[in-house]
Design an enzyme around this catalytic site. Structure first.
Site, PDB file in Angstrom:
ATOM      1  N   MET A 187       0.811  -1.163   0.038  1.00 37.61           N
ATOM      2  CA  MET A 187       0.120  -0.142  -0.131  1.00 37.61           C
ATOM      3  C   MET A 187       0.846   1.246  -0.078  1.00 37.61           C
ATOM      4  O   MET A 187       1.695   1.312   0.753  1.00 37.61           O
ATOM      5  CB  MET A 187      -0.773  -0.002   1.281  1.00 37.61           C
ATOM      6  CG  MET A 187      -1.941   1.001   1.197  1.00 37.61           C
ATOM      7  SD  MET A 187      -3.199   0.697   2.559  1.00 37.61           S
ATOM      8  CE  MET A 187      -2.440   0.999   3.984  1.00 37.61           C
ATOM      9  N   CYS A 188       0.560   2.174  -0.761  1.00 32.24           N
ATOM     10  CA  CYS A 188       1.242   3.394  -0.911  1.00 32.24           C
ATOM     11  C   CYS A 188       0.696   4.154   0.235  1.00 32.24           C
ATOM     12  O   CYS A 188      -0.254   3.885   0.924  1.00 32.24           O
ATOM     13  CB  CYS A 188       0.919   4.096  -2.220  1.00 32.24           C
ATOM     14  SG  CYS A 188       1.071   3.238  -3.727  1.00 32.24           S
ATOM     15  N   GLN A 189       1.398   5.364   0.443  1.00 33.97           N
ATOM     16  CA  GLN A 189       0.723   6.065   1.710  1.00 33.97           C
ATOM     17  C   GLN A 189       0.668   7.566   1.222  1.00 33.97           C
ATOM     18  O   GLN A 189       1.235   8.150   0.396  1.00 33.97           O
ATOM     19  CB  GLN A 189       1.818   5.999   2.858  1.00 33.97           C
ATOM     20  CG  GLN A 189       2.204   4.641   3.379  1.00 33.97           C
ATOM     21  CD  GLN A 189       2.450   4.789   5.095  1.00 33.97           C
ATOM     22  OE1 GLN A 189       2.312   5.722   5.661  1.00 33.97           O
ATOM     23  NE2 GLN A 189       2.812   3.724   5.361  1.00 33.97           N
ATOM     24  N   ASN A 199      -4.427   5.848  -2.877  1.00 31.31           N
ATOM     25  CA  ASN A 199      -3.696   4.733  -2.221  1.00 31.31           C
ATOM     26  C   ASN A 199      -4.736   3.686  -2.329  1.00 31.31           C
ATOM     27  O   ASN A 199      -5.912   3.894  -1.537  1.00 31.31           O
ATOM     28  CB  ASN A 199      -3.238   5.047  -0.794  1.00 31.31           C
ATOM     29  CG  ASN A 199      -3.419   4.176   0.188  1.00 31.31           C
ATOM     30  OD1 ASN A 199      -3.917   3.050   0.072  1.00 31.31           O
ATOM     31  ND2 ASN A 199      -3.155   4.815   1.574  1.00 31.31           N
ATOM     32  N   ILE A 244       3.666   8.727  -1.126  1.00 33.01           N
ATOM     33  CA  ILE A 244       4.902   7.691  -1.576  1.00 33.01           C
ATOM     34  C   ILE A 244       4.424   6.385  -1.948  1.00 33.01           C
ATOM     35  O   ILE A 244       3.192   5.653  -1.651  1.00 33.01           O
ATOM     36  CB  ILE A 244       5.865   7.462  -0.551  1.00 33.01           C
ATOM     37  CG1 ILE A 244       5.153   7.195   1.098  1.00 33.01           C
ATOM     38  CG2 ILE A 244       6.687   8.675  -0.126  1.00 33.01           C
ATOM     39  CD1 ILE A 244       6.102   6.886   2.343  1.00 33.01           C
TER      40      ILE A 244
END
Lengths: 280, 280
Positions: A1-3, A108, A78
Site C-alpha cells: 500500500m502506498c501512503q 492509495n 509515496i
C-alpha cells in the site's frame, strides 16, 4: 500500500515536520520505495515535485526540507509499485485544471477492472487506475457543472461519485483545489487537528520532536491527514470506512459517513490491502 | 523582456550546461529576477519546477544543476514582471493535458487587450496574457480535433492560431507535448543544432565551457533554443520574424515563415520589447 499525506490550514504552514516522518517511510522505516510526489498550493498556483527515487534518499525531498515551503493545502504520496512500471507519468499527485482552478489528487488502493469511458474534458496520461479515477471524477463534475457550484452541491456530487468508484475496490484518496481538501477512506486514513493551545509532538519514524507553540500563532489551525499516524504522543482521529470529509481552513466543514461508523483496525487494513494485491 | 530556453533532442540529454548560463540572467548577468520555471518531459510524464526566487539564487535551480535530469524536451522561462504581481499561478511554463498528453507552454512578449472568450475545455488560473494565449490555442485545437491529428494538420492549425494571436502584440513562445517542440518568434529567438562531430562550447554568461564530444554519442542530435545565444563560440541561427518551427528528435521537421524572411537585430528586438512595455 502506498501512503498518503495531506495538510489543510487556515494560514500558510510548512509541512516539513510531518514530511520528515512521512518520507522516511519511503525506503528507511518502511518500504514504499518507488518514488514519491508532493504538491503545494500557493494561492491559486501549485508547486509540484515528483521523483522516481525513494523519498528517503531523494534530492527533491532534501530540497523540500531545506526550502520550508508554506502552504495552506498540501497533498503528498509515496509509492510502492505493485503493478505497472514506475514512471513519472504514473507518479501522484496528479494535476488538472477545472473551472479555472488547479486540482491535485493522490490515491492509495486498487480499483479492479476500472476502465471508465474516455472523457471529453479529461484523459489519463499514464496507465494507473488512480489517474483514471481522478479524471472520471473531474469529468463528471465538469459535465454536471459548467461553473464551480456552491460547497454543499460540490461535496454531495463528490460523495456520490466516490461511492460509485469505491465499488471497484480500495479507494483511499485526497483531492484539493487549494481551497478545500477532500479525504476519503476505504480502509485507513487518520487525521489530527492542531490548534491552540499547541503542544509538543514526537515523530514515530524519526527521533525528532517539535514544539508547535513556538512556531504558531494562537489563531492557527492545521489539519494533518495521513494513512497512519505520524506522531506518537498525540491523539489522532480516524476516518470511518467509506467516510468522505471536506476540510477547509483547518477544520472539518462537511462529512458523509455511514451510520453507525465502522473503524478499521490498522492490522486489518493492511491485511486487506495485501489481499487486494496492494503492497503494504 | 523575459527570456525563454528550450531543448529538443533525439536522446534524453541533460540541459545543465545551457541552464547554467540561462539562469545567471535571472539576477546576476541580467535582471530577469522575478522567478523562473522549467519543465522536463520524461516519457509522457513531466517534472515541473517553479520558483518565485530569482533563478540565479534559487535553491530549486541549484537542485536542477545537482540532479542533471535527462529529458528529450525541456521548456524554461525566467521572468521580469512588468505588470501584475509575481505569483506562482503566473509563473511559466504552464501545463495542461490535451488528448491524453501533457502540454507545456512558455511565452515572452506582451499581447495587448488580449481577452479571448472563456474556453469550454481550458481556462486560465492566473491573470497573464500568456496563460490566456496557451489556453486559447489548446481550446481551439481541442474544439477542432477530438483526437490528436497527424503532424502536418497539427502544425498547420498551430500556425493559423499563432498568426491570429500575434496580431495582438509580441508573441515569442515555445510549446511542447514531450514529442515535438513548437517555437515561434515575433522578435528574438535563436537556436543551435548540435550533432556529430561535436565540439567545445563556451557560455557567454559564465566562465564555463564543455566538450560535448565527451558527453555524447555520434548519433545524438540536440537543439537548444533561446531568446539570445548562450554560447560565444558557436554559430547560432535565428528564427525569422513571424516564423513558426516544429522541432522533433533534434531536427527542424516543419517550418512556416514569411518569404523573404526578415531577421530582427538584437538591439531592435530589445527596443521593441521596451516600447511595448515588456521589460528587457
Amino acid at each position: 500500500m502506498c501512503q498518503l499525506l495531506g495538510m489543510n490550514c487556515n494560514t500558510p504552514t510548512d509541512i516539513v515536520f510531518s514530511f520528515e516522518g512521512f518520507r522516511r517511510r519511503g525506503g528507511l522505516t518502511d518500504h514504499h520505495a518507488d518514488g514519491f510526489g508532493i504538491g503545494f498550493f500557493e494561492g491559486k498556483g501549485v508547486r509540484l515535485f515528483h521523483d522516481d527515487k525513494p523519498s528517503a534518499h531523494s534530492p527533491v525531498a532534501d530540497l523540500i526540507r531545506a526550502y520550508q515551503i508554506k502552504s495552506e493545502n498540501v497533498i503528498a504520496h509515496i509509492r510502492k509499485a505493485t503493478q505497472g512500471q514506475t514512471s513519472l507519468a504514473n507518479t501522484h499527485p496528479f494535476m488538472r485544471e477545472m473551472w479555472g482552478e488547479y486540482w491535485l489528487f493522490a490515491h492509495n488502493g486498487h480499483l479492479k477492472n476500472y476502465f471508465p469511458p474516455a472523457g471529453e474534458f479529461y484523459q489519463a496520461v499514464g496507465n494507473t487506475d488512480s489517474e483514471r479515477a481522478f479524471c472520471a471524477i473531474l469529468e463528471q463534475l465538469r459535465c454536471r457543472f459548467t461553473r464551480k457550484p456552491d460547497a454543499d452541491t460540490l461535496f454531495n456530487a463528490v460523495a456520490e461519485l466516490t461511492a460509485e468508484i469505491r465499488s471497484y475496490g480500495l479507494f483511499n484518496f485526497m483531492m484539493s483545489n487549494g481551497d478545500c481538501l477532500f479525504a476519503h477512506a476505504s480502509t485507513l486514513l487518520h487525521y489530527i487537528v492542531r490548534k491552540a493551545p499547541f503542544g509538543e509532538a514526537h515523530l514515530l519514524d524519526d527521533d525528532v520532536k517539535v514544539d508547535f507553540a513556538a512556531v504558531t500563532t494562537p489563531n492557527d489551525k492545521v489539519v494533518v491527514i495521513a494513512t497512519l499516524p505520524l506522531t506518537g504522543n498525540e491523539a489522532w482521529s480516524q476516518l470511518a470506512v467509506n467516510e468522505l470529509v471536506m476540510f477547509c481552513d483547518g477544520d472539518i466543514v462537511r462529512r458523509n459517513r455511514p451510520e453507525p461508523p465502522v473503524y478499521m483496525g490498522v492490522e486489518e487494513g493492511l491485511a486487506i490491502a495485501r489481499a487486494a494485491g496492494v503492497s503494504v
